[in-house]
Design an enzyme around this catalytic site. Structure first.
Site, PDB file in Angstrom:
ATOM      1  N   HIS A 192      33.252  36.282 -63.290  1.00 43.83           N
ATOM      2  CA  HIS A 192      32.495  36.767 -64.441  1.00 43.83           C
ATOM      3  C   HIS A 192      32.230  35.718 -65.514  1.00 43.83           C
ATOM      4  CE1 HIS A 192      32.742  40.542 -62.356  1.00 43.83           C
ATOM      5  NE2 HIS A 192      31.616  40.783 -62.987  1.00 43.83           N
ATOM      6  N   ARG A 299      25.787  45.961 -66.927  1.00 42.06           N
ATOM      7  CA  ARG A 299      27.196  46.123 -66.543  1.00 42.06           C
ATOM      8  C   ARG A 299      27.942  46.725 -67.720  1.00 42.06           C
ATOM      9  NH1 ARG A 299      26.138  40.947 -63.739  1.00 42.06           N
ATOM     10  NH2 ARG A 299      26.938  41.104 -61.610  1.00 42.06           N
ATOM     11  N   ARG A 335      24.361  50.901 -65.159  1.00 35.50           N
ATOM     12  CA  ARG A 335      25.382  51.224 -64.161  1.00 35.50           C
ATOM     13  C   ARG A 335      26.591  51.849 -64.852  1.00 35.50           C
ATOM     14  NH1 ARG A 335      27.885  46.374 -60.754  1.00 35.50           N
ATOM     15  NH2 ARG A 335      28.959  45.902 -62.694  1.00 35.50           N
ATOM     16  N   ASN A 457      27.198  40.518 -54.473  1.00 34.70           N
ATOM     17  CA  ASN A 457      28.463  39.832 -54.796  1.00 34.70           C
ATOM     18  C   ASN A 457      29.609  40.532 -54.075  1.00 34.70           C
ATOM     19  OD1 ASN A 457      26.776  38.543 -56.559  1.00 34.70           O
ATOM     20  ND2 ASN A 457      27.510  39.610 -58.378  1.00 34.70           N
ATOM     21  N   ASP A 458      29.605  41.854 -54.152  1.00 35.54           N
ATOM     22  CA  ASP A 458      30.641  42.606 -53.454  1.00 35.54           C
ATOM     23  C   ASP A 458      30.307  42.811 -51.985  1.00 35.54           C
ATOM     24  OD1 ASP A 458      32.785  43.056 -55.258  1.00 35.54           O
ATOM     25  OD2 ASP A 458      31.469  44.351 -56.428  1.00 35.54           O
ATOM     26  N   ARG A 468      36.038  37.289 -53.725  1.00 35.20           N
ATOM     27  CA  ARG A 468      35.025  36.535 -54.464  1.00 35.20           C
ATOM     28  C   ARG A 468      35.613  35.662 -55.570  1.00 35.20           C
ATOM     29  NH1 ARG A 468      31.748  41.401 -57.519  1.00 35.20           N
ATOM     30  NH2 ARG A 468      31.262  39.948 -59.188  1.00 35.20           N
ATOM     31  N   CYS A 505      20.837  43.442 -57.257  1.00 33.39           N
ATOM     32  CA  CYS A 505      21.300  42.941 -58.549  1.00 33.39           C
ATOM     33  C   CYS A 505      22.479  41.982 -58.408  1.00 33.39           C
ATOM     34  CB  CYS A 505      21.645  44.094 -59.483  1.00 33.39           C
ATOM     35  SG  CYS A 505      22.874  45.200 -58.804  1.00 33.39           S
TER      36      CYS A 505
END
Ligand code: PEP
Ligand code: MG
Length: 575
Positions: A192, A299, A335, A457-458, A468, A505
């Site tokens: 992040h 987010r 989200r 990403n996930d 990650r 995204c």
């Protein structure tokens, strides 16, 4: 030490400045006995260090409040209170007087005792306070030993920040006037701090390794965050070369800005949505400046982080409404809370899990803690009349989770309508595809949502079974691997069959090697860091969707990421 350290380019750009080493470790002080007659002077020296630390924290608090709002500044109130805490201050003073020892050692012992006690507490919140005590005491210690504590909001000259790691709140404190970029020893492209750097358009490299710690503050460095290189103590020639590269980079950015008011259209006339990801209201400035077609991912968990209690329904409502208003009718995908994994929330007091990325996170947690979820949904529904709201649920694996989330959303909508509170009737409801099981079952999900957004990403982390956050397995972050491309293709086709649209995204959406393939596969919306929007708009303008549909077919049949990458490069250079 090597002159050049290499890492992962996390956020593009070039910075040339003096290094500023950021870290909180203070050396263990030596125990010195002092004369009875000296104890008063030693106590006065300690009080003065406390006073200086207070002034410093007060300044950081005010600065943070000005730049990032009162909420982000709250933590420093708590730090100030610690400096008045008798358990820390009075006990240290007593120790100096009674044991006739130096202030450094007295503070060191008292701090350790308090930290040990806190760390043994059942209560997660109290355990978290141990870090605050260390932080505050380190600051006082810094004054005692004549090396004031480093603070990222207190930079006073242009610097490249070098750190072991930066937490999201460290990054939030960066003073962008002076912090020209950062390099960290650990981290990955999707950690992040890296994501935050991209949304701030701040050049950054992560994962340069332990040698980061040997760069002294004040050394001139070149941060080449296009190539992922940190050049320490460069030669005159290197400086000249990089000044040229930096000027060229800035010129290109200025040229790209001219695309900011233009539509996003492929060379063969297909309209796309190139949207931006945000984590806070502050990120909107870059979204607008770069002319994004919408917000493809808000987010919201960042609203819950870096504070000591949940944001209320009203507070959230005001934030969501503000974002919708600012985007002025453009799509905003918000989200719901995606806490867990590397995004912790100490005041939630969750039991420790051995595999947090596979645990009770995101929507799983929201279905378990419905009070939290309902508060957020009400805030979203109330804000919905202010613009074009899309609500999106993260981390769905099975249909029952989606159905339950939609049922709760519907219940809250009906409650609000009964209370006479207006709710938009054109909210789109969608889900993220970030678990392979959801991608494989996309056909069933497509019938029950308005849209998908692929969280690569996930999705990559779970498909490759590679954390990650762990740089030792960063080589498995392979967005162009045929396994990933096939999953992505499957999701897009399922959505198409059901007449729904698909976005992406994850970081892959802004990646210039992936964009041609995604365009060819029929992705409708690409959501990325704001700084990537204009380069992506320029790129899609040069690509024919028809042509890339055929190329994507070929790529999907390949066996490795390397082959796909080479293939895309070859096709691009012929274009
Ligand atoms: C993703 O997983 O791709 C995503 C966009 O969500 P986050 O990075 O917040 O987990
Ligand atoms: Mg995710």
């Amino acid at each position: 030490m090597a002159n050049i350290l290499t890492g992962i380019a996390a956020s593009p750009g070039i910075a040339i400045a003096k290094a500023f080493r950021f870290g909180h470790a203070a050396p263990t002080p030596e125990r010195k006995t002092i004369e009875e007659a000296e104890t008063e002077a030693e106590a006065a020296r300690f009080r003065e260090a406390v006073r200086l630390a207070q002034g410093e924290i007060e300044e950081i608090r005010a600065q943070t409040e000005r730049r990032l709002g009162a909420q982000k500044a709250e933590i420093f109130e708590a730090h100030l209170m610690l400096l008045e805490d008798p358990d820390l201050v009075d006990v240290t003073l007593d120790k100096i007087a009674e044991e006739k020892i130096n202030a450094e050692y007295a503070l060191y012992e008292v701090t350790n005792a308090v930290v040990d006690m806190l760390q043994e507490m059942e209560d997660e919140l109290l355990r978290e306070r141990a870090a605050d005590v260390k932080d505050v005491s380190g600051r006082v210690m810094g004054h005692l030993i004549g090396q004031p504590y480093a603070s990222l909001s207190g930079l006073s000259e242009e610097s490249v920040v070098i750190a072991e790691d930066l937490t999201p709140s460290d990054t939030a404190q960066l003073d962008l006037e002076y912090a020209l970029g950062f390099a960290t020893a650990v981290g990955s492209r999707t950690s992040h701090s890296a994501i935050m750097a991209r949304s701030l358009e701040l050049p950054a490299i992560v994962g340069i390794g332990a040698e980061a710690a040997s760069i002294p503050t004040g050394t001139v460095v070149i941060l080449d965050a296009a190539e992922g290189k940190l050049i320490v103590d460069p030669s005159e020639e290197e400086l000249r070369e990089y000044r040229g590269k930096k000027a060229a980079y800035e010129e290109r950015r200025a040229k790209l800005k001219q695309l900011s008011g233009q539509p996003s259209v492929s060379a063969d006339g297909v309209h796309l949505e190139l949207a931006a990801n945000i984590g806070s209201v502050e990120d909107l400035a870059k979204v607008l400046e770069n002319g994004a077609d919408g917000v493809g991912l808000f987010r919201t968990e960042f609203l819950y982080m870096g504070r000591s209690s949940f944001p209320s329904e009203d507070e959230q409502y005001r934030i969501y409404k503000h974002v919708l208003e600012k985007m002025n009718g453009k799509r905003v995908v918000i989200r719901t809370l995606d806490i867990g994994g590397d995004k912790e929330l100490p005041y939630l007091e969750l039991p420790k899990e051995s595999n947090p990325f596979l645990g009770l996170r995101a929507l799983r947690l929201c279905l378990d803690r419905q009070d939290l979820f309902r508060t957020q949904l009400r805030a979203l529904l109330r804000a919905s009349t202010a613009g074009k709201l899309n609500v999106m649920f993260p981390m769905i694996a099975v249909l029952s989770e989606l159905r339950e989330a939609k049922r709760i959303l519907e219940e809250e909508r009906e409650k609000l309508l009964r209370e006479g509170i207006p709710v938009s009737d054109s909210i789109e409801v969608g889900m993220m595809i970030e678990i392979p099981a959801a991608a494989l079952n996309a056909d069933s999900f497509a019938k029950e949502v308005d849209f998908f957004s692929i969280g690569t990403n996930d999705l990559i982390q779970y498909t490759m079974a590679a954390d990650r956050m762990n740089e030792s397995v960063a080589y498995l972050y392979q967005p162009y691997h045929p396994s990933i491309l096939r999953l992505v293709g499957m999701v897009i086709r399922a959505a198409n069959r059901a007449g729904k649209w698909t976005g992406m995204c994850g970081e892959m959406a802004g990646d210039p090697t992936a964009i041609p393939l995604l365009l060819g596969m029929g992705l409708n919306e690409f959501s990325m860091s704001a700084g990537s929007v204009l380069p992506a708009r320029e790129l899609v303008g040069q690509l024919s969707k028809r042509e890339w549909a055929a190329f994507a077919e070929e790529a999907l049949a390949m066996g490795s990421q390397e082959e796909v990458k080479q293939f895309v490069e070859d096709k691009r250079s012929f274009a």
